[in-house]
Design a protein around this motif. Sequence first.
Motif, PDB file in Angstrom:
ATOM      1  N   LEU A 198       0.841  -1.195   0.000  1.00  0.00           N
ATOM      2  CA  LEU A 198       0.000   0.000   0.000  1.00  0.00           C
ATOM      3  C   LEU A 198       0.873   1.241   0.000  1.00  0.00           C
ATOM      4  N   THR A 199       0.521   2.225  -0.835  1.00  0.00           N
ATOM      5  CA  THR A 199       1.152   3.541  -0.765  1.00  0.00           C
ATOM      6  C   THR A 199       0.068   4.584  -0.506  1.00  0.00           C
ATOM      7  N   VAL A 200       0.397   5.577   0.314  1.00  0.00           N
ATOM      8  CA  VAL A 200      -0.549   6.638   0.679  1.00  0.00           C
ATOM      9  C   VAL A 200       0.171   7.975   0.583  1.00  0.00           C
ATOM     10  N   PRO A 201      -0.375   8.943  -0.165  1.00  0.00           N
ATOM     11  CA  PRO A 201       0.289  10.248  -0.271  1.00  0.00           C
ATOM     12  C   PRO A 201       0.457  10.908   1.103  1.00  0.00           C
ATOM     13  N   ASN A 202       1.522  11.675   1.244  1.00  0.00           N
ATOM     14  CA  ASN A 202       1.714  12.463   2.457  1.00  0.00           C
ATOM     15  C   ASN A 202       0.656  13.562   2.541  1.00  0.00           C
ATOM     16  N   GLY A 203       0.430  14.050   3.739  1.00  0.00           N
ATOM     17  CA  GLY A 203      -0.455  15.189   3.923  1.00  0.00           C
ATOM     18  C   GLY A 203      -1.897  14.791   4.167  1.00  0.00           C
ATOM     19  N   GLN A 204      -2.715  15.828   4.336  1.00  0.00           N
ATOM     20  CA  GLN A 204      -4.135  15.640   4.599  1.00  0.00           C
ATOM     21  C   GLN A 204      -4.863  15.219   3.326  1.00  0.00           C
ATOM     22  N   PRO A 205      -5.656  14.157   3.374  1.00  0.00           N
ATOM     23  CA  PRO A 205      -6.405  13.757   2.176  1.00  0.00           C
ATOM     24  C   PRO A 205      -7.395  14.842   1.767  1.00  0.00           C
ATOM     25  N   PRO A 206      -7.759  14.911   0.488  1.00  0.00           N
ATOM     26  CA  PRO A 206      -8.839  15.804   0.065  1.00  0.00           C
ATOM     27  C   PRO A 206     -10.113  15.489   0.839  1.00  0.00           C
ATOM     28  N   LYS A 207     -11.060  16.393   0.803  1.00  0.00           N
ATOM     29  CA  LYS A 207     -12.294  16.237   1.568  1.00  0.00           C
ATOM     30  C   LYS A 207     -12.958  14.891   1.321  1.00  0.00           C
ATOM     31  N   ASP A 208     -13.014  14.460   0.064  1.00  0.00           N
ATOM     32  CA  ASP A 208     -13.672  13.195  -0.278  1.00  0.00           C
ATOM     33  C   ASP A 208     -12.709  12.026  -0.379  1.00  0.00           C
ATOM     34  N   GLY A 209     -11.421  12.250  -0.073  1.00  0.00           N
ATOM     35  CA  GLY A 209     -10.435  11.175  -0.117  1.00  0.00           C
ATOM     36  C   GLY A 209      -9.597  11.184  -1.381  1.00  0.00           C
ATOM     37  N   TRP A 210      -8.472  10.470  -1.330  1.00  0.00           N
ATOM     38  CA  TRP A 210      -7.569  10.379  -2.468  1.00  0.00           C
ATOM     39  C   TRP A 210      -8.152   9.460  -3.536  1.00  0.00           C
ATOM     40  N   PRO A 211      -7.847   9.704  -4.805  1.00  0.00           N
ATOM     41  CA  PRO A 211      -8.128   8.691  -5.830  1.00  0.00           C
ATOM     42  C   PRO A 211      -7.217   7.486  -5.604  1.00  0.00           C
ATOM     43  N   ALA A 212      -7.653   6.319  -6.053  1.00  0.00           N
ATOM     44  CA  ALA A 212      -6.902   5.102  -5.744  1.00  0.00           C
ATOM     45  C   ALA A 212      -6.823   4.188  -6.958  1.00  0.00           C
ATOM     46  N   ILE A 213      -5.751   3.397  -7.004  1.00  0.00           N
ATOM     47  CA  ILE A 213      -5.515   2.458  -8.100  1.00  0.00           C
ATOM     48  C   ILE A 213      -5.183   1.087  -7.523  1.00  0.00           C
ATOM     49  N   VAL A 214      -5.929   0.085  -7.931  1.00  0.00           N
ATOM     50  CA  VAL A 214      -5.559  -1.308  -7.657  1.00  0.00           C
ATOM     51  C   VAL A 214      -4.529  -1.701  -8.703  1.00  0.00           C
ATOM     52  N   PHE A 215      -3.415  -2.204  -8.247  1.00  0.00           N
ATOM     53  CA  PHE A 215      -2.244  -2.442  -9.089  1.00  0.00           C
ATOM     54  C   PHE A 215      -2.075  -3.954  -9.245  1.00  0.00           C
ATOM     55  N   ASN A 216      -2.298  -4.472 -10.463  1.00  0.00           N
ATOM     56  CA  ASN A 216      -2.303  -5.914 -10.709  1.00  0.00           C
ATOM     57  C   ASN A 216      -1.028  -6.337 -11.441  1.00  0.00           C
ATOM     58  N   HIS A 217      -0.148  -7.020 -10.729  1.00  0.00           N
ATOM     59  CA  HIS A 217       1.141  -7.409 -11.310  1.00  0.00           C
ATOM     60  C   HIS A 217       0.981  -8.592 -12.261  1.00  0.00           C
ATOM     61  N   GLY A 218       1.978  -8.773 -13.120  1.00  0.00           N
ATOM     62  CA  GLY A 218       1.995  -9.876 -14.057  1.00  0.00           C
ATOM     63  C   GLY A 218       2.487 -11.161 -13.423  1.00  0.00           C
ATOM     64  N   TYR A 219       2.622 -12.185 -14.279  1.00  0.00           N
ATOM     65  CA  TYR A 219       3.023 -13.491 -13.759  1.00  0.00           C
ATOM     66  C   TYR A 219       4.444 -13.451 -13.216  1.00  0.00           C
ATOM     67  N   ILE A 220       4.570 -13.860 -11.965  1.00  0.00           N
ATOM     68  CA  ILE A 220       5.845 -14.108 -11.309  1.00  0.00           C
ATOM     69  C   ILE A 220       5.673 -15.447 -10.606  1.00  0.00           C
ATOM     70  N   PRO A 221       6.603 -16.391 -10.739  1.00  0.00           N
ATOM     71  CA  PRO A 221       6.424 -17.664 -10.035  1.00  0.00           C
ATOM     72  C   PRO A 221       6.061 -17.418  -8.568  1.00  0.00           C
ATOM     73  N   PRO A 222       4.925 -17.935  -8.127  1.00  0.00           N
ATOM     74  CA  PRO A 222       4.441 -17.601  -6.779  1.00  0.00           C
ATOM     75  C   PRO A 222       5.436 -17.904  -5.668  1.00  0.00           C
ATOM     76  N   ASN A 223       6.253 -18.944  -5.858  1.00  0.00           N
ATOM     77  CA  ASN A 223       7.177 -19.318  -4.783  1.00  0.00           C
ATOM     78  C   ASN A 223       8.350 -18.355  -4.652  1.00  0.00           C
ATOM     79  N   ILE A 224       8.605 -17.533  -5.687  1.00  0.00           N
ATOM     80  CA  ILE A 224       9.697 -16.555  -5.567  1.00  0.00           C
ATOM     81  C   ILE A 224       9.171 -15.130  -5.452  1.00  0.00           C
ATOM     82  N   TYR A 225       7.860 -14.965  -5.533  1.00  0.00           N
ATOM     83  CA  TYR A 225       7.269 -13.630  -5.450  1.00  0.00           C
ATOM     84  C   TYR A 225       7.523 -13.032  -4.063  1.00  0.00           C
ATOM     85  N   ARG A 226       7.832 -11.737  -4.034  1.00  0.00           N
ATOM     86  CA  ARG A 226       8.003 -11.009  -2.776  1.00  0.00           C
ATOM     87  C   ARG A 226       7.253  -9.681  -2.892  1.00  0.00           C
TER      88      ARG A 226
END
Length: 320
Positions: free
Chosen positions: A74-102
């Motif tokens: 998770l990343t969160v911008p510094n400072g006070q959020p806007p009145k209605d909150g920050w815009p957000a992005i779900v970040f979907n990574h590509g294939y990485i062998p699950p046993n070596i993923y970190r």
Amino acid sequence: MFRSLRYLTLLPLLIGPATAQTSDTPHPLSIEAMRARTYPGSALTVERTLNPGSNYRRYVVSYRSDGLKINALLTVPNGQPPKDGWPAIVFNHGYIPPNIYRTTERYVAYQDAFARAGFVTLKSDYRGHGSSQGEANGAYYSPDYTVDVLNAAASLRKDRRVNPARLGMWGHSMGGHLTLRAMVVDPGIKAGVIWAGVVAPYDLMQSGWRRGPGAETIPPRLRRRSAELIERYGTPKENPEFWRSVSPNSYLRDLKGPLQLHQGTADVEVPVTFHQALVRGLKEAGKPYQSYMYPGDDHNLSKNLRTALNRSVAFFKKHL
């Protein structure tokens, strides 16, 4: 909008003779079945605080998906959020062998670009990856990873720092497939960016996926899932109704937000034809999109990384 699903089992993958899908028993991978489920997510629990970025904070967090504990960055911008909150992005990574993923490795520069631009971002460790609970069953023939990213989206919407009406998705390669599938299931995802995505209909995925020298090896266990579905339901030519039902490309008319697509022409992992197939589908569906091709570039757009990131950030700033 989501109703309770009558069944969640993947047993049809494993037993029984080959039969056509019937309208009253949608396969768990089908878009109809995925729309019938609920994706409640949970509160984001901080597991570890990391060194901060240039203008944002970083955390390893966890959330719940199908009763499993899923970790995420998770990343969160510094400072006070806007009145209605920050815009957000779900970040979907590509294939990485699950046993070596970190959690904190790979995609660092990618996620950093969106974080520095003022977006909350959440990169999910899909089930079975790293320390996330559950089994890694792949993205194309199991609904599991899509369920995980839809629960990630729901978890972000619950966070008081986030504006739930300004939520997008970014996906690379396998994560591009997850992004497209999630967007036709959840109309609350307002915009999507896909880099080198596995975004073709299943007939092209099964007949036209020729991976070049140097491509990552997909484990035989995951390749068998395709064979199991074909054995039970037939090929896309033999049973087009079934394969249309499980393909997000068949539901492009239901997209509620625009897409931006990026593809390198020298990609040895995902063929250009996948990108072209999605572009054709979006044109036919009359949906807004942007398409960028990068001559001679690879699967990670290494030669045009800054340009592609700048275009992606600008797109989300306009549409979220």
